[in-house]
Design a protein around this motif. Structure first.
Motif, PDB file in Angstrom:
ATOM      1  N   ASP A  30       3.140  -2.445  -8.008  1.00  0.00           N
ATOM      2  CA  ASP A  30       2.008  -1.828  -7.308  1.00  0.00           C
ATOM      3  C   ASP A  30       1.532  -2.702  -6.154  1.00  0.00           C
ATOM      4  N   GLN A  31       1.486  -4.018  -6.365  1.00  0.00           N
ATOM      5  CA  GLN A  31       1.071  -4.930  -5.295  1.00  0.00           C
ATOM      6  C   GLN A  31       2.088  -4.932  -4.153  1.00  0.00           C
ATOM      7  N   ILE A  32       3.371  -4.935  -4.503  1.00  0.00           N
ATOM      8  CA  ILE A  32       4.422  -4.905  -3.480  1.00  0.00           C
ATOM      9  C   ILE A  32       4.327  -3.598  -2.694  1.00  0.00           C
ATOM     10  N   ALA A  33       4.139  -2.492  -3.403  1.00  0.00           N
ATOM     11  CA  ALA A  33       4.031  -1.181  -2.745  1.00  0.00           C
ATOM     12  C   ALA A  33       2.864  -1.159  -1.764  1.00  0.00           C
ATOM     13  N   ARG A  34       1.717  -1.707  -2.168  1.00  0.00           N
ATOM     14  CA  ARG A  34       0.558  -1.750  -1.262  1.00  0.00           C
ATOM     15  C   ARG A  34       0.829  -2.634  -0.050  1.00  0.00           C
ATOM     16  N   GLU A  35       1.434  -3.806  -0.296  1.00  0.00           N
ATOM     17  CA  GLU A  35       1.700  -4.745   0.805  1.00  0.00           C
ATOM     18  C   GLU A  35       2.592  -4.120   1.876  1.00  0.00           C
ATOM     19  N   PHE A  36       3.601  -3.363   1.439  1.00  0.00           N
ATOM     20  CA  PHE A  36       4.578  -2.821   2.383  1.00  0.00           C
ATOM     21  C   PHE A  36       4.319  -1.356   2.735  1.00  0.00           C
ATOM     22  N   GLY A  37       3.288  -0.774   2.146  1.00  0.00           N
ATOM     23  CA  GLY A  37       2.947   0.615   2.463  1.00  0.00           C
ATOM     24  C   GLY A  37       4.005   1.609   2.019  1.00  0.00           C
ATOM     25  N   VAL A  38       4.539   1.385   0.814  1.00  0.00           N
ATOM     26  CA  VAL A  38       5.579   2.262   0.269  1.00  0.00           C
ATOM     27  C   VAL A  38       5.162   2.718  -1.126  1.00  0.00           C
ATOM     28  N   GLY A  39       5.945   3.599  -1.704  1.00  0.00           N
ATOM     29  CA  GLY A  39       5.695   4.041  -3.070  1.00  0.00           C
ATOM     30  C   GLY A  39       6.168   3.009  -4.076  1.00  0.00           C
ATOM     31  N   ARG A  40       5.682   3.137  -5.289  1.00  0.00           N
ATOM     32  CA  ARG A  40       6.033   2.214  -6.370  1.00  0.00           C
ATOM     33  C   ARG A  40       7.534   2.228  -6.657  1.00  0.00           C
ATOM     34  N   ASP A  41       8.165   3.407  -6.597  1.00  0.00           N
ATOM     35  CA  ASP A  41       9.609   3.494  -6.857  1.00  0.00           C
ATOM     36  C   ASP A  41      10.408   2.690  -5.842  1.00  0.00           C
ATOM     37  N   THR A  42       9.981   2.704  -4.579  1.00  0.00           N
ATOM     38  CA  THR A  42      10.660   1.922  -3.534  1.00  0.00           C
ATOM     39  C   THR A  42      10.523   0.434  -3.834  1.00  0.00           C
TER      40      THR A  42
END
Length: 136
Positions: A30-42
């Motif tokens: 979830d943190q990675i997804a927020r940082e990069f502006g992508v979905g959790r699956d990505t």
């Protein structure tokens, strides 16, 4: 380049550069997804790439940590790269594309030899780098 490949590259650079040390927890999906502006699956696909490379491992506590996989020793180099006096050599994990092009198994790093604007990528296992001796 797919977004998950880009995220994997950034995380790989953080690991290889020491920003994320061996044993350190990586950010959650979830943190990675927020940082990069992508979905959790990505974000999870990016983490999976790094797990397959041996850079990340799931611990007993179910957290994902930075891991360093040992690379088998090679007795004699199969490839000798001639480096110039101004060459810079660094080791890192290959991108998925480089791994495919070089036919590398997961967990084998590459050597990047940069001389001026020219950059060559070689498998680290079985490659030696030779610099000119001083005074040559």
């Amino acid at each position: 380049m797919a977004r998950y490949d880009h995220i994997a590259d950034v995380l790989r650079q953080r690991i290889c550069g020491g920003e994320l040390a061996v044993g350190a927890l990586i950010p959650s999906a979830d943190q990675i997804a927020r940082e990069f502006g992508v979905g959790r699956d990505t974000a999870l696909k990016a983490v999976k790439i790094l797990r397959n490379e041996g850079l990340l491992v799931i611990g007993r506590d179910c957290n994902i940590r930075v891991e360093r996989r040992a690379v088998p020793a090679v007795e004699a180099p199969g490839n000798v790269v001639e480096a110039g006096p101004a060459s810079v050599v660094r080791a890192r994990m290959p991108t998925p594309r480089e791994r495919d092009e070089l036919g590398l198994p997961d967990g084998v790093p590459v050597l990047v030899v940069r001389t001026g604007d020219v950059e060559e990528v070689h498998p680290a296992a079985g490659t030696a780098v030779r610099w000119p001796r001083s005074g040559d």
